[in-house]
Write an enzyme that holds these catalytic residues in place. Structure first.
Site, PDB file in Angstrom:
ATOM      1  N   ARG A  93       0.797  -1.240   0.022  1.00  0.00           N
ATOM      2  CA  ARG A  93      -0.078   0.085   0.131  1.00  0.00           C
ATOM      3  C   ARG A  93       0.813   1.340  -0.012  1.00  0.00           C
ATOM      4  O   ARG A  93       1.915   1.170   0.601  1.00  0.00           O
ATOM      5  CB  ARG A  93      -0.824   0.226   1.340  1.00  0.00           C
ATOM      6  CG  ARG A  93      -2.146  -0.815   1.135  1.00  0.00           C
ATOM      7  CD  ARG A  93      -3.044  -0.684   0.210  1.00  0.00           C
ATOM      8  NE  ARG A  93      -4.379  -1.650   0.226  1.00  0.00           N
ATOM      9  CZ  ARG A  93      -4.227  -2.721  -0.491  1.00  0.00           C
ATOM     10  NH1 ARG A  93      -3.256  -2.958  -1.388  1.00  0.00           N
ATOM     11  NH2 ARG A  93      -5.389  -3.341  -0.524  1.00  0.00           N
ATOM     12  N   GLU A  95      -4.412   7.561  -4.279  1.00  0.00           N
ATOM     13  CA  GLU A  95      -4.765   7.072  -5.579  1.00  0.00           C
ATOM     14  C   GLU A  95      -5.883   7.456  -6.051  1.00  0.00           C
ATOM     15  O   GLU A  95      -6.878   7.650  -5.272  1.00  0.00           O
ATOM     16  CB  GLU A  95      -4.552   5.543  -5.461  1.00  0.00           C
ATOM     17  CG  GLU A  95      -3.287   4.798  -5.104  1.00  0.00           C
ATOM     18  CD  GLU A  95      -3.454   3.268  -4.832  1.00  0.00           C
ATOM     19  OE1 GLU A  95      -4.254   2.646  -5.187  1.00  0.00           O
ATOM     20  OE2 GLU A  95      -2.311   2.905  -4.849  1.00  0.00           O
ATOM     21  N   HIS A 142      -2.037   0.317  -9.612  1.00  0.00           N
ATOM     22  CA  HIS A 142      -2.446  -0.648  -8.610  1.00  0.00           C
ATOM     23  C   HIS A 142      -3.171  -1.838  -9.264  1.00  0.00           C
ATOM     24  O   HIS A 142      -4.057  -2.184  -8.958  1.00  0.00           O
ATOM     25  CB  HIS A 142      -3.466   0.057  -7.781  1.00  0.00           C
ATOM     26  CG  HIS A 142      -3.721  -0.733  -6.181  1.00  0.00           C
ATOM     27  ND1 HIS A 142      -3.902   0.023  -5.199  1.00  0.00           N
ATOM     28  CD2 HIS A 142      -3.766  -2.002  -5.942  1.00  0.00           C
ATOM     29  CE1 HIS A 142      -3.984  -0.847  -4.164  1.00  0.00           C
ATOM     30  NE2 HIS A 142      -3.654  -2.120  -4.610  1.00  0.00           N
TER      31      HIS A 142
HETATM   32  P1  NAP Z   1      -0.250 -11.678   4.537  1.00  0.00           P
HETATM   33  O1  NAP Z   1      -0.171 -13.254   4.167  1.00  0.00           O
HETATM   34  O2  NAP Z   1      -0.962 -11.413   5.810  1.00  0.00           O
HETATM   35  O3  NAP Z   1       1.378 -11.187   4.684  1.00  0.00           O
HETATM   36  C1  NAP Z   1       1.679 -10.020   5.380  1.00  0.00           C
HETATM   37  C2  NAP Z   1       2.921  -9.934   6.158  1.00  0.00           C
HETATM   38  O4  NAP Z   1       3.425  -8.785   6.702  1.00  0.00           O
HETATM   39  C3  NAP Z   1       2.931 -11.158   7.036  1.00  0.00           C
HETATM   40  O5  NAP Z   1       3.925 -12.320   6.868  1.00  0.00           O
HETATM   41  C4  NAP Z   1       3.365 -10.381   8.455  1.00  0.00           C
HETATM   42  O6  NAP Z   1       4.039 -11.197   9.261  1.00  0.00           O
HETATM   43  C5  NAP Z   1       4.184  -9.258   7.877  1.00  0.00           C
HETATM   44  N1  NAP Z   1       4.008  -8.019   8.539  1.00  0.00           N
HETATM   45  C6  NAP Z   1       2.648  -7.372   9.121  1.00  0.00           C
HETATM   46  N2  NAP Z   1       3.127  -6.369   9.746  1.00  0.00           N
HETATM   47  C7  NAP Z   1       4.439  -6.102   9.884  1.00  0.00           C
HETATM   48  C8  NAP Z   1       5.344  -5.216  10.329  1.00  0.00           C
HETATM   49  N3  NAP Z   1       4.912  -4.375  11.110  1.00  0.00           N
HETATM   50  N4  NAP Z   1       6.672  -5.095  10.105  1.00  0.00           N
HETATM   51  C9  NAP Z   1       7.039  -6.485   8.986  1.00  0.00           C
HETATM   52  N5  NAP Z   1       6.269  -7.433   8.849  1.00  0.00           N
HETATM   53  C10 NAP Z   1       4.906  -7.144   8.780  1.00  0.00           C
HETATM   54  O7  NAP Z   1      -0.691 -11.015   3.343  1.00  0.00           O
HETATM   55  P2  NAP Z   1      -0.588 -11.161   1.731  1.00  0.00           P
HETATM   56  O8  NAP Z   1      -1.869 -11.655   1.329  1.00  0.00           O
HETATM   57  O9  NAP Z   1       1.060 -11.396   1.306  1.00  0.00           O
HETATM   58  O10 NAP Z   1      -0.993  -9.663   1.396  1.00  0.00           O
HETATM   59  C11 NAP Z   1       0.082  -8.446   1.720  1.00  0.00           C
HETATM   60  C12 NAP Z   1      -0.307  -7.084   1.312  1.00  0.00           C
HETATM   61  O11 NAP Z   1      -0.010  -6.902   0.112  1.00  0.00           O
HETATM   62  C13 NAP Z   1      -1.874  -6.834   1.652  1.00  0.00           C
HETATM   63  O12 NAP Z   1      -2.001  -6.520   2.914  1.00  0.00           O
HETATM   64  C14 NAP Z   1      -2.159  -5.872   0.554  1.00  0.00           C
HETATM   65  O13 NAP Z   1      -1.795  -4.436   1.252  1.00  0.00           O
HETATM   66  C15 NAP Z   1      -1.063  -5.893  -0.417  1.00  0.00           C
HETATM   67  N6  NAP Z   1      -1.505  -6.402  -1.972  1.00  0.00           N
HETATM   68  C16 NAP Z   1      -1.556  -5.541  -2.630  1.00  0.00           C
HETATM   69  C17 NAP Z   1      -1.750  -5.846  -4.098  1.00  0.00           C
HETATM   70  C18 NAP Z   1      -1.763  -4.741  -5.294  1.00  0.00           C
HETATM   71  O14 NAP Z   1      -2.576  -5.058  -6.028  1.00  0.00           O
HETATM   72  N7  NAP Z   1      -0.792  -4.071  -5.473  1.00  0.00           N
HETATM   73  C19 NAP Z   1      -2.401  -6.890  -4.324  1.00  0.00           C
HETATM   74  C20 NAP Z   1      -2.562  -7.725  -3.078  1.00  0.00           C
HETATM   75  C21 NAP Z   1      -2.029  -7.572  -1.816  1.00  0.00           C
HETATM   76  P3  NAP Z   1       4.095 -10.794  10.871  1.00  0.00           P
HETATM   77  O15 NAP Z   1       2.642 -10.849  11.389  1.00  0.00           O
HETATM   78  O16 NAP Z   1       4.841 -11.898  11.534  1.00  0.00           O
HETATM   79  O17 NAP Z   1       4.627  -9.651  11.142  1.00  0.00           O
END
Ligand code: NAP
Length: 321
Positions: free
Chosen positions: A239, A268, A287
């Site tokens: 994000r 955005e 995005h």
């Molecule tokens: P996920 O499986 O929940 O992974 C997020 C990771 O971030 C977790 O491993 C978490 O581990 C870590 N995290 C959370 N808070 C943190 C912090 N303060 N410092 C360091 N690491 C941290 O989510 P995902 O499915 O991979 O998606 C991730 C993100 O990508 C989404 O939340 C979304 O915002 C973004 N996204 C963007 C698009 C796009 O179109 N550009 C598409 C899909 C997703 P810990 O809890 O151990 O810290």
């Protein structure tokens, strides 16, 4: 019995919606490109029982307070920073998202941005279009290697791991940082857990894939960019507000880092006047992390299926808490 009243905040294809018409009384914002206006969103949510929202729709205190019949918000995204989840919970409103179905697609885009940035693909394309390709030259449009370099993934979750698997295919060394270690990723992918600072100092490609939270807001600030190698690239597919865009721009202009590949921005949509777009070292996309037809259809169906489960009293497929 009356069917539950659902409002969908963007026009979705009829072929997707049709099978759900027997279950819901569906109303939909008629535009596919233009987002629902705030007035209409508030008005519709004040009477409906279920909302199917997009990532730009703010489900905040104002909306929740006046949505007396609302019992579920199905957000068509894996990120849900647009929804005030604690307040929704307090009002007994369920919140769902769309994890897993978009993981590989978003990882593809993250790796595409990394490769396009490192190998200057957009500059190269423009170079030919502007009729500048007159000779071959030893240092013409030279970029940076990807293979055997170090990638540092901040946010080693579902998408982070999928990016790490791609990186392994390129013989990259994989570092990651999370709040908690992921032994299975270390074992399966050979990723190494390091502190945030070590990752910044050692990675040739720093990739942000954390959710946007109070903790990750502006995580990538002036100090973070300063700690990166001056040859390193920053890739953001999470994000926009996880980075300070002004600090990023300054870091690139001052040659503290080599460039950036960005799919997300704090406000955005951005337009052509955005300062980051003026830098040749930056490649931007609007995005589109999960934007393949196959994946977007899966996200639509998953959101609708969550609504079905909710109103049929079955366990939700993907509740956010
Ligand atoms: P996920 O499986 O929940 O992974 C997020 C990771 O971030 C977790 O491993 C978490 O581990 C870590 N995290 C959370 N808070 C943190 C912090 N303060 N410092 C360091 N690491 C941290 O989510 P995902 O499915 O991979 O998606 C991730 C993100 O990508 C989404 O939340 C979304 O915002 C973004 N996204 C963007 C698009 C796009 O179109 N550009 C598409 C899909 C997703 P810990 O809890 O151990 O810290």
């Amino acid at each position: 019995m009356d069917k539950p009243k659902i409002f969908i905040t963007r026009r979705l294809p009829e072929e997707v919606i049709d099978p759900y018409k027997s279950k819901f009384d569906i109303e939909m914002w008629p535009e596919e490109q233009e987002p629902v206006t705030r007035d209409v969103l508030l008005q519709k949510s004040s009477t409906c029982e279920g909302l199917l929202t997009m990532l730009g729709d703010k489900v905040d205190e104002e909306l929740i307070q006046q949505s007396k019949n609302l019992s579920i918000v199905a957000n068509m995204a894996v990120g849900y920073d647009n929804v005030d989840v604690p307040l929704a919970e307090k009002h007994k409103i369920a919140v769902t998202n769309t994890p897993d179905v978009l993981t590989e697609t978003t990882a593809d885009l993250a790796f595409s941005l990394l490769m396009a940035t490192a190998r200057r693909l957009l500059e190269a394309n423009q170079f030919i279009k502007e009729n500048n390709w007159n000779h071959w030259a030893p240092l013409m449009l030279v970029g940076s290697d990807i293979h055997h370099k170090t990638i540092g993934i901040v946010g080693m979750g579902r998408i982070g791991e999928a990016v790490a698997r791609r990186a392994k295919g390129f013989n990259m060394n994989v570092l990651y940082h999370n709040r908690s270690r992921k032994p299975e990723a270390e074992e399966e992918i050979g990723a190494e857990f390091v502190s945030f600072d070590t990752l910044l100092e050692q990675a040739d490609y720093v990739v942000c894939l954390t959710p946007l939270t109070d903790e990750t807001k502006y995580l990538f600030n002036k100090e973070a960019f300063r700690k990166m190698k001056d040859t390193a690239f920053f890739i953001n597919v999470s994000r926009g507000a996880t980075m300070d865009e002004t600090a990023l721009q300054e870091a690139i202009v001052d040659k503290e880092i080599a460039g950036a590949g960005l799919d997300v921005f704090e406000n955005e949509p951005i337009d052509a006047a955005h300062p980051l777009l003026g830098l040749p070292e930056v490649i931007c996309s609007p995005h589109i992390g999960s934007a393949t037809k196959e994946t977007r259809y899966k996200m639509m169906c998953m959101s609708l299926d969550n609504l079905v489960h909710h109103f049929e009293g079955k366990p939700l497929i993907s509740p956010v808490t």
